[in-house]
Design an enzyme around this catalytic site. Structure first.
Site, short mmCIF file in Angstrom:
data_model
loop_
_atom_site.label_atom_id
_atom_site.label_comp_id
_atom_site.label_asym_id
_atom_site.label_seq_id
_atom_site.Cartn_x
_atom_site.Cartn_y
_atom_site.Cartn_z
N ARG A 84 0.85 -1.21 0.00
CA ARG A 84 0.00 0.00 0.00
C ARG A 84 0.87 1.24 0.00
O ARG A 84 1.75 1.40 0.84
CB ARG A 84 -0.90 0.03 1.22
CG ARG A 84 -1.68 1.32 1.34
CD ARG A 84 -2.55 1.26 2.54
NE ARG A 84 -3.11 2.55 2.91
CZ ARG A 84 -4.33 2.93 2.58
NH1 ARG A 84 -5.09 2.15 1.85
NH2 ARG A 84 -4.81 4.07 2.98
N ARG A 93 -3.92 6.17 -3.79
CA ARG A 93 -3.45 4.93 -3.14
C ARG A 93 -3.67 3.78 -4.10
O ARG A 93 -4.63 3.80 -4.89
CB ARG A 93 -4.14 4.69 -1.81
CG ARG A 93 -5.61 4.30 -1.85
CD ARG A 93 -6.54 5.43 -2.05
NE ARG A 93 -6.28 6.55 -1.15
CZ ARG A 93 -6.66 6.61 0.11
NH1 ARG A 93 -7.30 5.61 0.63
NH2 ARG A 93 -6.42 7.68 0.83
N ASP A 96 -7.22 0.26 -1.20
CA ASP A 96 -7.88 0.71 0.03
C ASP A 96 -8.97 -0.31 0.34
O ASP A 96 -9.77 -0.61 -0.55
CB ASP A 96 -8.53 2.07 -0.25
CG ASP A 96 -8.63 2.89 1.01
OD1 ASP A 96 -7.61 3.40 1.44
OD2 ASP A 96 -9.74 2.98 1.56
N ASP A 98 -11.98 -0.83 3.04
CA ASP A 98 -12.71 -0.24 4.16
C ASP A 98 -13.84 -1.18 4.58
O ASP A 98 -14.66 -1.57 3.73
CB ASP A 98 -13.36 1.09 3.73
CG ASP A 98 -12.33 2.20 3.49
OD1 ASP A 98 -11.32 2.23 4.21
OD2 ASP A 98 -12.55 3.01 2.57
N1 LIG Z 1 -14.02 8.21 -5.78
C1 LIG Z 1 -13.26 7.96 -4.69
N2 LIG Z 1 -12.78 9.00 -3.97
C2 LIG Z 1 -12.03 8.71 -2.88
N3 LIG Z 1 -11.44 9.55 -1.99
C3 LIG Z 1 -10.81 8.80 -1.08
S1 LIG Z 1 -9.93 9.43 0.21
N4 LIG Z 1 -10.98 7.48 -1.33
C4 LIG Z 1 -10.41 6.35 -0.59
C5 LIG Z 1 -11.45 5.58 0.14
O1 LIG Z 1 -11.59 6.08 1.42
C6 LIG Z 1 -11.76 7.39 -2.47
C7 LIG Z 1 -12.28 6.31 -3.23
O2 LIG Z 1 -12.10 5.13 -2.94
N5 LIG Z 1 -13.03 6.67 -4.33
#
Ligand SMILES: Nc1nc2nc(S)n(CCO)c2c(=O)[nH]1
Length: 159
Positions: A84, A93, A96, A98
């Site tokens: 990561r 990243r 991710d 979650d």
């Molecule tokens: N479209 C989108 N925007 C994001 N902003 C973050 S931070 N993340 C990371 C997830 O927390 C994302 C994501 O997974 N998708």
């Protein structure tokens, strides 16, 4: 297996599709985790920090023997093993993971908050989650999440 959890996956650097695939493979290799359903993969506009590439997002449903704390540890381990890279908070990243929901439980500790605290405002989570779990509702909210999605304008750049 017993417990049902929903996990949101996202990637916006390197080979995003490969990153998602590797993460799902890594999860299903864990003997106490059984991946039972997965949403389509959506290309989504970055939220939180716009100056970054489009994400690929999806949600999977797992059955697991693990407790929520063991499950988040497994996810963090997988993120680490996939190398990561996260330059800064909200930044790009490669992977991710979650935990969005775990059974119908509310969990609030400094290490883990379930339901995920921002999921109800994130179309990139709600749309794939509702695809595989149409009438999901949050433990403390009576109204189903579908109604929340209707409140988010123009699907917030989720295709
Ligand atoms: N479209 C989108 N925007 C994001 N902003 C973050 S931070 N993340 C990371 C997830 O927390 C994302 C994501 O997974 N998708």
């Amino acid at each position: 297996m017993g417990n049902i959890a929903y996990i949101g996956l996202g990637s916006n650097i390197e080979n995003r599709l490969e990153n998602l695939r590797e993460a799902i493979t890594a999860l299903s290799i864990v003997k106490e985790i059984n991946v039972v359903n997965s949403s389509s993969i959506y290309e989504t506009d970055p939220v939180g920090y716009e100056e970054q590439d489009q994400f690929l997002n999806m949600v999977i449903q797992v059955e697991t023997e693990l407790t929520p704390f063991e499950l988040i540890d497994a996810c963090l381990e997988i993120e680490k093993n996939l190398g990561r890279k996260r330059l800064f908070r909200w930044g790009p990243r490669n992977i991710d993971l979650d935990i969005l929901l775990y059974n119908h439980e509310n969990i609030e500790t400094d290490k883990l908050i379930i339901p995920h605290p921002r999921m109800h405002e994130r179309a990139f989570v709600l749309i794939p989650l509702l695809e595989i779990h149409p009438n999901v509702s949050l433990p403390e909210m009576e109204q189903p999440l579908q109604r929340l999605l209707e409140a988010i304008p123009d699907r917030k750049g989720v295709r």
